[in-house]
Design a protein around this motif. Structure first.
Motif, mmCIF file in Angstrom:
data_model
loop_
_atom_site.group_PDB
_atom_site.id
_atom_site.type_symbol
_atom_site.label_atom_id
_atom_site.label_comp_id
_atom_site.label_asym_id
_atom_site.label_seq_id
_atom_site.Cartn_x
_atom_site.Cartn_y
_atom_site.Cartn_z
ATOM 1 N N GLN A 260 0.843 -1.193 0.000
ATOM 2 C CA GLN A 260 0.000 0.000 0.000
ATOM 3 C C GLN A 260 0.876 1.239 0.000
ATOM 4 N N SER A 261 0.271 2.344 -0.385
ATOM 5 C CA SER A 261 0.985 3.611 -0.400
ATOM 6 C C SER A 261 1.012 4.217 0.996
ATOM 7 N N ARG B 243 -3.150 15.085 0.753
ATOM 8 C CA ARG B 243 -3.120 15.551 -0.633
ATOM 9 C C ARG B 243 -1.921 14.944 -1.344
ATOM 10 N N SER B 244 -2.081 14.681 -2.631
ATOM 11 C CA SER B 244 -0.977 14.194 -3.465
ATOM 12 C C SER B 244 -1.044 14.894 -4.823
ATOM 13 N N VAL C 293 -1.883 7.389 -11.798
ATOM 14 C CA VAL C 293 -0.949 6.366 -12.265
ATOM 15 C C VAL C 293 0.338 6.425 -11.456
ATOM 16 N N GLU C 294 0.831 7.618 -11.212
ATOM 17 C CA GLU C 294 2.072 7.769 -10.446
ATOM 18 C C GLU C 294 1.879 7.395 -8.984
ATOM 19 N N MET D 239 -6.638 4.673 -17.715
ATOM 20 C CA MET D 239 -5.366 5.375 -17.569
ATOM 21 C C MET D 239 -4.470 4.671 -16.553
ATOM 22 N N ALA D 240 -5.107 4.087 -15.512
ATOM 23 C CA ALA D 240 -4.318 3.386 -14.502
ATOM 24 C C ALA D 240 -3.633 2.153 -15.084
#
Length: 353
Positions: free
Chosen positions: A17-18, A23-24, A30-31, A71-72
């Protein structure tokens, strides 16, 4: 209804997991997703070409554009051609589809991921689009207001009170202190009322994040993971769409899903519950028959990080990770979608002795 168990066993063999953040803005979806995909593949040594089936969960409403999941796929790599599917749901439901795919023998391995960026818009307003489009959605009751109705119903029924809800929040975020991926860590004041009786601390943080798991069958799972988290059962059910015909203090669909998944056959030692609001943990503990001896949300749960469309998949991943590490032998994982626990998925995971 869950499929009849097949001759083959299926396990979660890797989870990533990230680091969930408020906020990102500096990265695209995708990134945000790519490092998680690389991490989960590296954990098994697999390449994209080794994966038999890929399934994702996300929301076009959240992304603000149609077919955003295509897009992902840039993060997965669609060449050479892959077998791929997508659900407009939390990634936990993508995992269910992948599990069925492997059970039927159409694949031996699967990559499942979910992701969402809630920061660009008003997620409380976006989630109103889940409501009945004729009678309820035009009134724009947001997700916190509906959760407050459920919380007040529980208080009126004597099932809980505000100090008990505050204790749920404190326990969850204290547990998240050991979770480096959590967005909110450590006990903190409950804060002001958002919608009575829910205070800021009773509600999930808004943030961005992604998660991924790899599934594998039989001996292939044992090759990829020292202690696979075997999926002994999984089922998902739904309540009536109309809030007015439901008892908001109970969750028959969660109970039925747990029963069909085999959760009541033997006790579990761990439960990862997708309860974005403190009051929802009260409902789920009763519906899933979780006693005080069960460790609930050792990761901090959705009160510590709630990336929409990934938080449910994270519950399955966190439960599996505890089995991988030898910290659990039999765990229950739960995911939800919709207002007031409208849709519920329950999985039972076990490790080998």
């Amino acid at each position: 209804m869950a499929p009849t168990p097949a001759a083959r066993d299926v396990a979660i063999v890797a989870f990533a997991q990230s680091d969930h953040r408020r906020r990102s803005d500096e990265v695209s979806e995708v990134e945000l997703l790519m490092p998680v995909l690389h991490q989960v593949l590296d954990a098994t040594g697999l390449k994209t070409s080794d994966i038999g089936f890929t399934c994702s969960g996300s929301s076009d409403y959240l992304a603000g554009r149609a077919f955003s999941f295509t897009m992902a796929l840039d993060g997965v790599g669609a060449w050479p051609p892959i077998s791929e599917s997508h659900v407009e749901m939390d990634g936990a439901w993508a995992l269910y589809e992948a599990w069925v795919k492997i059970l039927t023998g159409e694949a031996d391995t699967a990559l499942v991921y979910g992701y969402g960026k809630s920061s660009p818009g008003e997620v409380r307003d976006v989630l109103t689009r889940q409501l009945d489009p004729y009678y309820v959605a035009p009134l724009w009751p947001d997700s916190v207001a509906l959760a407050a109705l459920q919380a007040q119903a529980l208080i009126d029924a004597g099932e809980t009170d505000e100090p008990a809800l505050a204790a749920v929040a404190a326990r969850s975020r204290d547990a998240a202190s050991a979770n480096s991926h959590a967005q909110v860590r450590g006990c903190r004041p409950q804060g002001d009322y958002l919608v009575h009786p829910l205070r800021t601390g009773d509600c999930p943080p808004i943030g961005d994040g992604a998660a991924a798991v790899i599934l594998a069958a039989g001996d292939r799972a044992r090759e990829l993971c020292a202690r696979p988290a075997w999926i002994r059962g999984m089922d998902h059910r739904i309540e009536a769409h109309g809030l007015g015909v439901r008892d908001l203090t109970d969750s028959p669909s969660a109970r039925l899903a747990a029963e069909r998944a085999g959760a009541f056959e033997r006790p579990v030692d761990t439960a990862e519950l997708h309860a974005p609001f403190t009051s929802q943990e009260v409902v789920l503990r009763k519906a899933l028959r979780l006693g005080g001896d069960v460790t609930v949300n050792p990761s901090g749960g959705a009160l510590a990080a709630n990336p929409v469309m990934a938080a449910g998949l994270i519950r399955l991943g966190e439960a599996a990770a505890r089995i991988h590490r030898g910290e659990s032998d039999r765990a229950l994982a739960h995911a939800t979608s919709g207002p007031c626990l409208q849709q519920n998925l329950v999985a039972v995971l076990e490790g080998e002795s």
